[in-house]
Design a protein around this motif. Structure first.
Motif, PDB file in Angstrom:
ATOM      1  N   THR A 166     -11.320   8.736  -7.875  1.00 66.97           N
ATOM      2  CA  THR A 166     -10.399   8.516  -6.766  1.00 66.97           C
ATOM      3  C   THR A 166      -8.950   8.546  -7.230  1.00 66.97           C
ATOM      4  OG1 THR A 166     -12.041   7.140  -5.623  1.00 66.97           O
ATOM      5  CG2 THR A 166      -9.747   6.926  -4.919  1.00 66.97           C
ATOM      6  N   LEU A 167      -8.664   7.929  -8.381  1.00 68.26           N
ATOM      7  CA  LEU A 167      -7.291   7.797  -8.861  1.00 68.26           C
ATOM      8  C   LEU A 167      -6.926   8.792  -9.941  1.00 68.26           C
ATOM      9  CD1 LEU A 167      -7.094   3.890  -9.134  1.00 68.26           C
ATOM     10  CD2 LEU A 167      -6.420   5.329  -7.212  1.00 68.26           C
ATOM     11  N   SER A 460      -2.883   0.255  -9.179  1.00 68.25           N
ATOM     12  CA  SER A 460      -3.806   0.661  -8.122  1.00 68.25           C
ATOM     13  C   SER A 460      -5.238   0.463  -8.620  1.00 68.25           C
ATOM     14  CB  SER A 460      -3.594   2.127  -7.739  1.00 68.25           C
ATOM     15  OG  SER A 460      -2.310   2.329  -7.170  1.00 68.25           O
ATOM     16  N   ALA A 462      -9.464   1.081  -7.588  1.00 62.58           N
ATOM     17  CA  ALA A 462     -10.412   1.799  -6.725  1.00 62.58           C
ATOM     18  C   ALA A 462     -11.830   1.549  -7.228  1.00 62.58           C
ATOM     19  CB  ALA A 462     -10.115   3.297  -6.701  1.00 62.58           C
ATOM     20  N   LYS A 464     -15.853   2.860  -6.447  1.00 58.67           N
ATOM     21  CA  LYS A 464     -16.669   3.853  -5.759  1.00 58.67           C
ATOM     22  C   LYS A 464     -18.120   3.654  -6.171  1.00 58.67           C
ATOM     23  CE  LYS A 464     -16.688   8.704  -4.431  1.00 58.67           C
ATOM     24  NZ  LYS A 464     -15.982  10.003  -4.544  1.00 58.67           N
ATOM     25  N   LYS A 502     -13.397   2.051  -1.906  1.00 55.42           N
ATOM     26  CA  LYS A 502     -12.271   1.267  -1.406  1.00 55.42           C
ATOM     27  C   LYS A 502     -11.152   1.306  -2.426  1.00 55.42           C
ATOM     28  CE  LYS A 502     -14.128  -3.144  -3.108  1.00 55.42           C
ATOM     29  NZ  LYS A 502     -14.511  -4.524  -2.715  1.00 55.42           N
ATOM     30  N   GLU A 503      -9.948   1.153  -1.918  1.00 52.71           N
ATOM     31  CA  GLU A 503      -8.766   1.270  -2.763  1.00 52.71           C
ATOM     32  C   GLU A 503      -7.744   0.232  -2.326  1.00 52.71           C
ATOM     33  OE1 GLU A 503      -5.305   4.602  -3.835  1.00 52.71           O
ATOM     34  OE2 GLU A 503      -7.049   5.142  -2.628  1.00 52.71           O
ATOM     35  N   ARG A 505      -3.763  -1.596  -3.674  1.00 57.86           N
ATOM     36  CA  ARG A 505      -2.605  -1.456  -4.562  1.00 57.86           C
ATOM     37  C   ARG A 505      -1.918  -2.795  -4.697  1.00 57.86           C
ATOM     38  NH1 ARG A 505       2.856   2.222  -3.820  1.00 57.86           N
ATOM     39  NH2 ARG A 505       3.519   2.134  -6.005  1.00 57.86           N
ATOM     40  N   ASN A 529     -10.389   2.965   2.749  1.00 55.11           N
ATOM     41  CA  ASN A 529     -11.778   2.546   2.569  1.00 55.11           C
ATOM     42  C   ASN A 529     -12.672   3.551   3.277  1.00 55.11           C
ATOM     43  OD1 ASN A 529     -10.806   0.340   1.273  1.00 55.11           O
ATOM     44  ND2 ASN A 529     -11.460  -1.176   2.785  1.00 55.11           N
TER      45      ASN A 529
END
Length: 965
Positions: A166-167, A460, A462, A464, A502-503, A505, A529
């Protein structure tokens, strides 16, 4: 009577009189009868799997013959959908890579072991960083907008092929789920390509299938095997940039051309930087060595009733960047197979579990090698980062940032089979996969210039999670009738997968030491999300017939159901027919074959579907939005997808014909195939008017994409000259891709980017007309064919540049001399790619923070000059605009072909006397290399990645040993 070397009678042996059509086969006792045989006749005796013989009759009535077993490459096992066969009797197109080839390569991703080894399969490594992604295509791009990934199946369990990160997407190219499978645990990788091989997988097999089979326990005494290696990796290529003198000349000339003096931000010319010194940024930033350590330990053995294998792996891989960055992995693999005493019941349990901890900088330093050679030094005298009075961004500052991903991957499979009566088998296969990834990126205060007085950091986070399970009950029946062997399979698939992400920060960290803890943030902002559920159900059948070892027929059918389509469109029917004729088994060929030992013609045709789109796209979907004011404390919603229940399956129709030849008792094997795949009913975004609220909606459009081409395979094995034996494998693919029809395309947004008859990946570009000898600026052809400095790509002359490979392949050579074995693989690709000459936003001479390729010294300087590059400039004017047009022209593309020494392995087998002294069953020491040499004219760091800002694949050397007790 005909027997094997142990005296056991052989049934079905072909016996015929040479130069006649008179012949017969042996019965259950190995006996045969021929009438009126001439006393001086010669009998030809043959059976698949045994060496053929010619026997003189010599007035005898009883003729005993003993056949020696012969295992050729054609009789090697090939894993196919829901079963196995041999190359000899396979009607589909399947390429196999065995454990022996994988073991010769110091790689951490199984996909890297396939590069240059599989016809029809092109694999591109996205970056040289640990955990990087791979782009994989089998026989080209079938879908314009939907997924083109192949289906991966590991021990019967479907495995994710999608982007997992994701990141870290821009850093490691999206990542690859196969980074979490240990290559040393793999017994074979079989790539299924044509309709006959893939149609039984229905929609999931539209883009080909990759079957991965892990190692199993065997009937043998207990064996303990230890394999360990270590090595180093370095940046595999350098780009030729301007040196200090050339760079300064370019900058001064740019100002003279524009008639102005350097300004306050031109630190390289206004005295703020020391221009008497020079730095080689490629050496400074990418000049370190990456270190590799890999240890494998396994125990295996078993008897007729139970076989077992358990193994473990530890691996560590660092980077060429400075700092403590590394990817650490630990994995466990096990397999247990148990059989009942009467061998009617079998239970097999296997599993793989890997923990991966990957820590990298949050930025690829490769993009910083273009700093000018006169840029300041990296460090102050006290060892701190040098910011040179805030005149630049120190290229090492990103090393203070962090990207980390921690992944747990569990893959398990159980197979229970029962044979109530002979030839009838009932089987249940079940599998489970759970992949959990936690990612963190940090932006500490130490990465910023202290003069900026940044007091707080940010991070940040994340998470998954991908979970999937599958159940496949099957029933199969085998029967021999007359000269035919029939194999019938019927089964069903029930599959479900969920993906949750979901993420968040965190802002306002007062202490950089707390950046990896969300609770250390003063402000927490929720990010995206997502939750999705995918359900899949199918019923499948296959009928296989082998008639007299000559005529082959394979019929497959599948009915698929997918939750990604709306009511009424959820089910699709797919199937294929494959046929083969082993003409070398015909009597007329046996008498006149000469050097030909095997010959087969095969053909197939069928359909597969494609549902590689996002879940729930047929529904109206909404997402949280920070742009919408909250209502009563709840965040606002905005629409993200419009309701459309009418779209359905993409359909891929596959056709293939091929021929396979074996010469000199199959020591030379040649095959060639022609394929044509047509994918229609494309799932595309249909543009909508602004009044609707969304720009597009998913819809089936009548576009048809064709992929066709030739695949060639040549194997020369077990040749011996004096004491040296050698084998050679050559494979090549000539692919073609094009859009053959798209009614109504002019009404869609695709009309500006695609054209009938052109490949999907073709790039529409302006046609360059060189450098104007008077103005010194680039010029281009207008719609009349005249030079212009202000072209319009929608009306003026343009052309399409195909960036697909023209052809690709590999050559593998194995040499053996006494206890030594040398194996090497050359990979080759003929292609056009985007060069780095026009990759920067600024035109040459504009920026004090960017160096340019040395080729740009061939530039225009005065009226009448004939040059390849336009004049230097330092301002946003006509020359800069011409440079921007050049970036959209054929100037930005050039030859990106290459030949690469992909792999080299030198092995020394420990002599028997040493093994006996050390109580070893087997032992070897070896040296292995990867990406050792690249021959190319590509103008850029690497012709494979074709990126000016990503680390190319590393050149790796390792040394190791393997001992089996």
């Amino acid at each position: 009577m005909i027997t094997d070397v142990k005296g056991q009678p052989l049934t079905g042996v072909t016996v015929h009189i040479r130069n006649t059509t008179v012949g017969t086969t042996t019965d259950g006792q190995g006996k045969f009868t021929l009438q009126q045989v001439p006393a001086n006749a010669q009998l030809a005796v043959s059976m698949i799997g045994y060496l053929s013989q010619e026997v003189a009759v010599n007035h005898r009535k009883n003729i005993p013959v003993s056949l020696q077993e012969y295992v050729s490459n054609l009789d090697e096992t090939v894993v196919i959908a829901y079963g196995a066969t041999t190359k000899r009797f396979n009607t589909g197109n399947v390429s196999s890579v065995k454990a022996a080839d994988i073991a010769k390569q110091p790689v951490s991703n199984p996909l890297a072991a396939l590069q240059g080894r599989v016809p029809g399969m092109i694999i591109t490594q996205q970056t040289g960083l640990p955990g990087g992604g791979y782009n994989v295509q089998i026989r080209g791009q079938n879908s314009i907008a939907s997924g083109n990934d192949p289906l991966y199946i590991i021990d019967g369990v479907p495995y994710s092929s999608q982007i997992t990160t994701t990141l870290g997407g821009t850093l490691i190219g999206g990542g690859s789920p196969l980074n979490f499978i240990n290559p040393a645990d793999i017994e074979s990788i079989d790539v299924l390509k044509d309709a006959d091989a893939t149609a039984i997988y229905g929609s999931r097999g539209a883009n080909g299938v990759v079957l991965i089979t892990t190692k199993k326990g065997t009937i043998d005494q207990t064996r303990i095997s230890l394999n360990a290696y270590g090595g180093i990796g370095i940046a595999s290529s350098r780009v030729k940039l301007m040196n200090r003198e050339q760079y300064l000349e370019m900058r001064h000339e740019a100002f003279r051309n524009d008639g102005v003096l350097p300004g306050i931000y031109d630190h390289d010319l206004n005295g703020k930087w020391d221009t008497t010194r020079s730095t080689d940024w490629q050496k400074e930033l990418l000049g370190n060595k990456a270190h590799f350590t890999d240890v494998q330990l396994s125990i295996s053995g078993g008897n007729n009733n139970i076989q077992y294998l358990i193994g473990g792996n530890l691996r560590k891989e660092t980077t060429v960047f400075s700092g403590k960055f590394a990817d650490k992995k630990g994995s466990v693999h096990f397999n247990l197979t148990s059989n009942s005493r009467n061998q009617k019941i079998q239970v097999m349990l296997s599993g793989n579990y890997m923990v991966d901890d990957n820590r990298l900088p949050n930025y690829d330093l490769t993009g910083n090698i273009y700093y000018p050679p006169v840029a300041p030094q990296l460090y102050n005298k006290d060892g701190t980062l040098n910011w040179q009075n805030s005149t630049w961004e120190n290229p090492l500052s990103p090393l203070n940032t962090r990207y980390s991903s921690k992944t747990d991957n569990l893959l398990s499979n159980v197979v229970i089979s029962y044979e109530p009566i002979k030839a009838l088998k009932i089987k249940l296969s079940g599998g489970y996969n759970n992949m959990l990834m936690n990612e963190i990126t940090t932006l500490p205060t130490t990465m910023f210039d202290p003069a900026l007085k940044v007091k707080t950091g940010s991070a940040s986070f994340a998470d998954k999670k991908i979970q999937s399970w599958i159940l496949e009950p099957q029933i199969s029946y085998q029967r021999k009738w007359r000269a035919g062997n029939f194999d019938i399979l019927l089964g069903t698939t029930i599959q479900q997968s969920t993906a949750n992400a979901k993420e968040v920060r965190g802002l306002g960290y007062n202490n950089d030491a707390l950046l990896e803890n969300i609770e250390g943030a003063s402000t927490i902002i929720k990010g995206n999300n997502s939750n999705s559920l995918y359900k899949y159900n199918a019923i499948f059948a296959r009928i296989n017939c082998n008639w007299d070892g000559k005529y082959l027929l394979n019929i497959t059918a599948r009915r698929d159901g997918s939750s990604r389509f709306g009511p009424g469109n959820q089910f699709g029917n797919f199937g294929a027919v494959g046929a083969g004729w082993i003409f070398s088994e015909e009597n007329f060929m046996k008498d006149n074959a000469g050097a030909l030992s095997f010959g087969k013609i095969r053909a197939s045709y069928g359909t597969t579907g494609n549902d590689q789109i996002s879940d729930y796209r047929f529904l109206s979907l909404y997402q949280f939005s920070s742009d919408v004011p909250p209502y009563q404390g709840s965040p606002g919603l905005t629409p993200s997808s419009l309701y459309n229940p009418d779209y359905g399956w993409e359909v891929n129709k596959k056709m293939e014909i091929g021929i396979e030849l074996g010469l000199l008792k199959d020591k030379i094997f040649f095959s060639t195939s022609y394929y044509r795949n047509r994918s229609s009913n494309q799932l595309l975004s249909y543009p909508l008017p602004d009044i609707v609220g969304l720009s597009s909606v998913i819809q089936n459009l009548p576009a048809t994409v064709e992929n066709n081409g030739w695949e060639i395979l040549l194997k020369v094995g077990n040749k011996q000259v004096k004491k040296i034996s050698w084998s050679t494998t050559f494979q090549a693919t000539i692919p073609r891709n094009k859009l053959i029809s798209f009614p109504g395309m002019e009404k869609t947004s695709y009309a500006t980017t695609m054209q009938i008859g052109q490949p999907l990946s073709a790039i529409k570009v302006l046609q360059s007309a060189g450098v104007n000898e008077t103005t010194g600026n680039y010029q281009f052809l207008d719609f009349k064919g005249n030079p212009t400095s202000m072209p319009d790509i929608s009306t003026d002359q343009y052309k399409f540049i195909n960036i697909n490979p023209v052809f690709y392949g590999g050559i593998q050579q194995t040499l053996q001399y006494k206890n030594f074995e040398l194996d090497f693989l050359f990979q080759f690709v003929k292609q056009t790619g985007k060069n780095y000459l026009y990759s920067n936003y600024y035109a040459p001479g504009m920026s004090a923070f960017y160096n340019v390729p040395a080729e740009v010294t061939d530039r225009w300087q005065k009226p009448g000059d004939k040059a390849n590059f336009q004049k230097y400039t330092q301002k946003f004017g006509e020359t800069f605009t011409a440079y921007q047009y050049a970036q959209q022209s054929d100037l930005a593309y050039s030859d990106a072909s290459y030949i690469r020494l992909k792999n080299l392995s030198l092995t020394y087998m420990i002599p028997d006397q040493w093994k006996n002294a050390l109580h070893l069953q087997q032992g070897r020491v070896y040296i292995q290399g990867q990406n050792l040499l690249t021959i190319t004219n590509y103008k850029g760091p690497d012709p494979e990645t074709q990126s000016a800002t990503k680390l190319p694949p590393l050149k790796v050397w390792t040394i190791g040993f393997q001992l089996t007790f």
